[in-house]
Design an enzyme around this catalytic site. Sequence first.
Site, PDB file in Angstrom:
ATOM      1  CG  ASP A   1     -25.805 -73.477-107.394  1.00  0.00           C
ATOM      2  OD1 ASP A   1     -25.466 -73.592-105.835  1.00  0.00           O
ATOM      3  OD2 ASP A   1     -25.225 -72.960-107.934  1.00  0.00           O
TER       4      ASP A   1
ATOM      5  CG  HIS B   1     -27.134 -70.836-100.627  1.00  0.00           C
ATOM      6  ND1 HIS B   1     -26.653 -72.114-101.000  1.00  0.00           N
ATOM      7  CD2 HIS B   1     -26.716 -69.938-101.617  1.00  0.00           C
ATOM      8  CE1 HIS B   1     -26.297 -72.110-102.267  1.00  0.00           C
ATOM      9  NE2 HIS B   1     -25.887 -71.122-102.709  1.00  0.00           N
TER      10      HIS B   1
ATOM     11  CG  ASP C   1     -25.156 -64.418-105.909  1.00  0.00           C
ATOM     12  OD1 ASP C   1     -24.531 -65.362-106.108  1.00  0.00           O
ATOM     13  OD2 ASP C   1     -25.314 -64.341-104.730  1.00  0.00           O
TER      14      ASP C   1
ATOM     15  CD  GLU D   1     -18.275 -70.081-100.027  1.00  0.00           C
ATOM     16  OE1 GLU D   1     -17.334 -70.300-101.060  1.00  0.00           O
ATOM     17  OE2 GLU D   1     -18.540 -69.362 -99.358  1.00  0.00           O
TER      18      GLU D   1
ATOM     19  CE  LYS E   1     -17.623 -72.785-102.814  1.00  0.00           C
ATOM     20  NZ  LYS E   1     -18.489 -72.151-104.002  1.00  0.00           N
TER      21      LYS E   1
ATOM     22  CD  GLU F   1     -16.245 -73.695-106.188  1.00  0.00           C
ATOM     23  OE1 GLU F   1     -16.991 -73.078-106.005  1.00  0.00           O
ATOM     24  OE2 GLU F   1     -16.605 -74.811-106.457  1.00  0.00           O
ATOM     25  CG  ASN F   2     -12.556 -70.299-111.376  1.00  0.00           C
ATOM     26  OD1 ASN F   2     -12.974 -71.596-111.354  1.00  0.00           O
ATOM     27  ND2 ASN F   2     -13.094 -69.512-111.986  1.00  0.00           N
ATOM     28  CB  ALA F   3     -12.691 -67.298-105.660  1.00  0.00           C
TER      29      ALA F   3
END
Length: 498
Positions: free
Chosen positions: A56, A96, A104, A189, A298, A383-385
């Site tokens: 990021d 964001h 987070d 996203e 995304k 990706e995995n969530a």
Amino acid sequence: MATNYNEKLLLNYVPVYVMLPLGVVNVENVFADPETLETQLKRLKEEAGVDGVMVDVWWGIIESKGPKQYDWTAYKTLFQLIARLGLKIQAIMSFHQCGGNVGDIVTIPIPQWVRDVGDNDPDIYYTNRKGTRDIEYLSIGVDNLPLFAGRTAVQLYSDYMSSFKENMADLIEAGVIVDIEVGLGPAGELRYPSYPQSQGWVFPGIGEFQCYDKYLKKDFKEAAAKAGHPEWDLPEDAGEYNDKPEETGFFKKDGTYVSEKGKFFMTWYSNKLIFHGDQILGEANKIFAGLKVNLAAKVSGIHWLYNHHSHAAELTAGYYNLFKRDGYRPIARMLSKHYGILNFTCLEMKDTDNTAEALSAPQELVQEVLSKAWKEGIEVAGENALETYGAKGYNQILLNARPNGVNPNGKPKLRMYGFTYLRLSDTVFQENNFELFKKLVRKMHADQDYCGDAAKYGHEIVPLKTSNSQLTLEDIADAAQPSGAFKWDSETDLKVDG
């Protein structure tokens, strides 16, 4: 590292990236612990054979001091370290706030001088029906309003990306930065912030529409009047974050969502989102066109209530997806205009992971979204969530990466463009976890050794082409016509524990 390839099998290779910790460059714009990161990245490269990392690049850090006062120093140091280790970079333009979403663990707000505008005009933020503001991303309603020291929101994003390009030109030129993922909403996203944990949402609540700021309200009223219905207002019957669909007038069986008024609202709400993505990706394309770099965006994996007739959780997020209306192919069509890659999530999930009341169907959702992107002729990455360390999740990821398995004679019919593992942490390196992770990478690579030459597995990056045409309402309506998904095998042919 000695390399050993079968050229035909190599065409089944799916590169693996690892997402760096959220605060690798901290909120003070300091790359705080390069030694630990270097040790970890060396192990990922030398022992596991990963292809690169995703990171990021926070707007709230880089432009924190004031308008156009960009400071890339810490990120340059970080990127140079990654380059020295022979890893590729997927850079996220993160417009964001970090904080308030699943996983987070640090807080990085959007720039203070932007928030100062919000103190006087809170309608710059997404707002629910009750008037609660969501401060993690600017409302689509201000995309083209010059409220930020004379600049519009889209200009803020565009200027930031231009500065990134200027400051990272050497790393793009050297083929180190390979992907630019453009943040288009909360959590990076393309969606509305319909399920904010910071406002009390809990899984599997329906979420809430986020279009009640004065700018989007005005936009809707103008659209309704133009359609001959000046009396129509934004929904009043769509419930609250943790309601069930049947408890609301909007989402219940034969509810507002199937009425003329409901369809008009959902078309407006979802189209605003798609045109938001279209405009910002158009700006990104202008900036990066001609450079050997991929553009990506995304899309969120909203798998809960997928099996409810209303798809309520998808609808509140802005994905107008029903059994008889395709909500994802229009997004893929928009991306195709800019030669963009669709990055999806929840690749590790199985339908049985959640309780029956969640009406969750991540397997069908992934199958649908990937199929629609491929039908539009674009690449898909993912990706995995949630954090994943076990064979069950890894095998599901492998199935989605190559839904019909490995083709021993060359390129498979279906293959994801890349997989990004969420996320680098000490837990990954715990002995059993790391052994299994190494197997995941090996199987993603179709049992081939690490390959540093992407052209050998059909991924040579060519100069980004200029966006090819203007997205129209007709494009969206055409893409929204229902069409089937490709067939998936029942399980992967390359299991990590097989």
